[in-house]
Design a protein around this motif. Structure first.
Motif, short mmCIF file in Angstrom:
data_model
loop_
_atom_site.label_atom_id
_atom_site.label_comp_id
_atom_site.label_asym_id
_atom_site.label_seq_id
_atom_site.Cartn_x
_atom_site.Cartn_y
_atom_site.Cartn_z
N VAL A 191 0.79 -1.14 0.11
CA VAL A 191 0.02 -0.04 -0.05
C VAL A 191 0.83 1.11 0.07
N LEU A 192 1.65 1.23 0.83
CA LEU A 192 2.90 2.43 1.00
C LEU A 192 3.70 2.68 -0.32
N GLU A 193 4.12 1.51 -0.91
CA GLU A 193 4.73 1.63 -2.35
C GLU A 193 4.06 2.14 -3.26
N ALA A 194 2.54 1.79 -3.42
CA ALA A 194 1.66 2.24 -4.36
C ALA A 194 1.56 3.83 -4.12
N LYS A 195 1.40 4.27 -3.09
CA LYS A 195 1.04 5.69 -2.57
C LYS A 195 2.50 6.21 -3.08
N ALA A 196 3.68 5.81 -2.66
CA ALA A 196 4.78 6.41 -2.90
C ALA A 196 4.76 6.46 -4.50
N GLN A 197 4.59 5.63 -5.08
CA GLN A 197 4.54 5.76 -6.60
C GLN A 197 3.81 6.83 -7.16
N GLN A 198 2.57 6.68 -6.62
CA GLN A 198 1.49 7.81 -7.13
C GLN A 198 1.81 9.22 -6.97
N ARG A 199 2.88 9.41 -5.87
CA ARG A 199 3.44 10.65 -5.36
C ARG A 199 4.57 11.15 -5.91
N GLY A 200 5.37 10.17 -6.49
CA GLY A 200 6.66 10.34 -6.82
C GLY A 200 7.63 10.49 -6.00
N ILE A 201 7.41 9.74 -4.76
CA ILE A 201 8.60 10.00 -3.70
C ILE A 201 8.90 8.51 -3.51
N GLY A 202 10.11 8.58 -2.70
CA GLY A 202 10.50 7.01 -2.24
C GLY A 202 9.87 6.46 -1.27
N PHE A 203 10.02 5.03 -0.89
CA PHE A 203 9.30 4.56 0.13
C PHE A 203 9.74 4.85 1.50
N ALA A 204 11.07 5.11 1.71
CA ALA A 204 11.18 5.67 3.02
C ALA A 204 10.42 7.36 3.48
N GLU A 205 10.18 8.09 2.29
CA GLU A 205 9.84 9.24 2.89
C GLU A 205 8.19 9.09 2.66
N MET A 206 7.47 8.04 2.10
CA MET A 206 6.18 7.72 2.27
C MET A 206 5.99 7.18 3.47
N GLU A 207 6.98 6.36 4.24
CA GLU A 207 6.71 5.74 5.51
C GLU A 207 6.71 6.60 6.53
N ARG A 208 7.72 7.70 6.44
CA ARG A 208 7.97 8.66 7.41
C ARG A 208 6.60 9.71 7.43
N GLN A 209 6.08 9.99 6.39
CA GLN A 209 4.94 10.63 6.07
C GLN A 209 3.86 10.09 6.79
N ALA A 210 3.46 8.74 6.59
CA ALA A 210 2.49 7.77 7.23
C ALA A 210 2.76 8.02 8.71
N PHE A 211 3.90 7.72 9.37
CA PHE A 211 4.09 7.76 10.68
C PHE A 211 3.82 8.99 11.43
N SER A 212 3.93 10.15 10.64
CA SER A 212 4.15 11.52 10.95
C SER A 212 2.76 11.94 11.59
N PHE A 213 1.60 10.94 11.44
CA PHE A 213 -0.01 11.35 11.74
C PHE A 213 -0.12 10.40 12.86
N THR A 214 0.88 9.66 13.59
CA THR A 214 0.54 8.80 14.70
C THR A 214 1.56 9.38 16.04
N SER A 215 0.95 9.10 17.14
CA SER A 215 1.52 9.46 18.45
C SER A 215 2.75 8.20 18.58
N ILE A 216 2.17 7.12 18.41
CA ILE A 216 3.26 5.95 18.79
C ILE A 216 3.83 5.41 17.41
N LYS A 217 4.86 5.71 16.95
CA LYS A 217 5.29 5.69 15.48
C LYS A 217 6.02 4.18 15.55
N GLU A 218 5.08 3.33 15.59
CA GLU A 218 5.57 1.92 15.40
C GLU A 218 4.28 1.33 14.53
N TYR A 219 4.52 0.11 13.86
CA TYR A 219 3.59 -0.64 13.09
C TYR A 219 2.98 -1.46 14.30
#
Length: 255
Positions: A191-219
């Motif tokens: 899911v994160l890879e597909a969104k990263a591709q859609q936005r033209g960014i790398g996976f690590a940046e997409m993952e960082r953005q996803a965790f920026s909206f959580t208090s506990i930054k863990e899966y």
């Protein structure tokens, strides 16, 4: 910990992998009798001994009918239904989404829960500890840009859950929804890879953005979700119904 589920008769959809597999194995460890289904025949073949199973697409009502016939024959009744089946659906702006992909996402993520619950309810009414747990998502609370079919279906799951809890309260059947956030595993990565591709960014940046909206930054792990489901279905959780329970590290929004 003994959750009081020894001998409980449990049906879990999509139990060959991921969250469903963790739920199947958690109930089995508590001494429950478990039946599951999946579209992944190879995954079903690797299930632990003692787990009944059948290949089934729960979006197909004829296959669901055959699944319930097989499960009830093996289990001899039903105490728990875990509606776990779901797919990620397409990634893209709404006007770009193929209507057939929209339909498939809603059928698997939402309509399948109707398909299973309508057949389960008559049998759950005969149980002394009856429970339905529906898998929703943090996307069912916050929305999810570029993932509208998935978010819409998961919002629908919460409406289904709360409405069914009202309908079935007099029968002693409790109905709850679990809302996972970012769950460790291959599906979340895709899911994160597909969104990263859609936005033209790398996976690590997409993952960082996803965790920026959580208090506990863990899966969240599948096991943590399974533990919550066990509690809701056990006698310890018998006064909890109609709830949409987030297990997501305090997700504040999705983007």
């Amino acid at each position: 910990m003994d959750m009081g589920l020894q001998g409980a008769r449990v049906l879990v959809t999509a139990g060959a992998n991921g969250i469903g597999r963790a739920v199947v194995e958690a109930f089995l460890a508590e001494g429950a009798r478990v039946f599951t289904c999946d579209v992944d025949a190879a995954g079903l073949a690797t299930l632990p001994l003692g787990v009944g199973h059948r290949r089934a697409d729960v979006a197909d009502r004829a296959q669901v009918a055959a699944l319930f016939e097989a499960a009830l024959e093996e289990l001899g009744g039903l105490d728990v239904l875990v509606n776990n089946a779901g797919i990620a659906g397409p990634t893209g702006r709404l006007e770009e989404i193929n209507p057939e992909d929209w339909d498939r996402c809603v059928e698997v993520c939402l309509t399948s829960q109707f398909n299973c619950a309508r057949l389960a309810i008559p049998h759950l009414r005969r149980s002394a500890n009856a429970s339905i747990v529906n898998l929703s998502s943090a996307a069912g609370k916050h929305g999810f840009g570029l993932r509208t079919p998935y978010a819409a279906a998961k919002w629908g799951v919460i409406g289904l859950t709360k409405s069914l809890a009202i309908e079935l309260g007099d029968d002693g059947i409790r109905v709850n929804a679990i809302l996972p956030g970012l769950v460790a595993g291959d599906r979340q990565r895709r899911v994160l890879e597909a969104k990263a591709q859609q936005r033209g960014i790398g996976f690590a940046e997409m993952e960082r953005q996803a965790f920026s909206f959580t208090s506990i930054k863990e899966y969240v792990t599948p096991q943590q979700l399974a533990d919550q489901i066990l509690f809701l279905c056990s006698p310890r959780g018998r006064t909890i119904s109609g709830q949409a329970i987030s297990v997501d590290g305090d997700t504040r929004m999705l983007s």
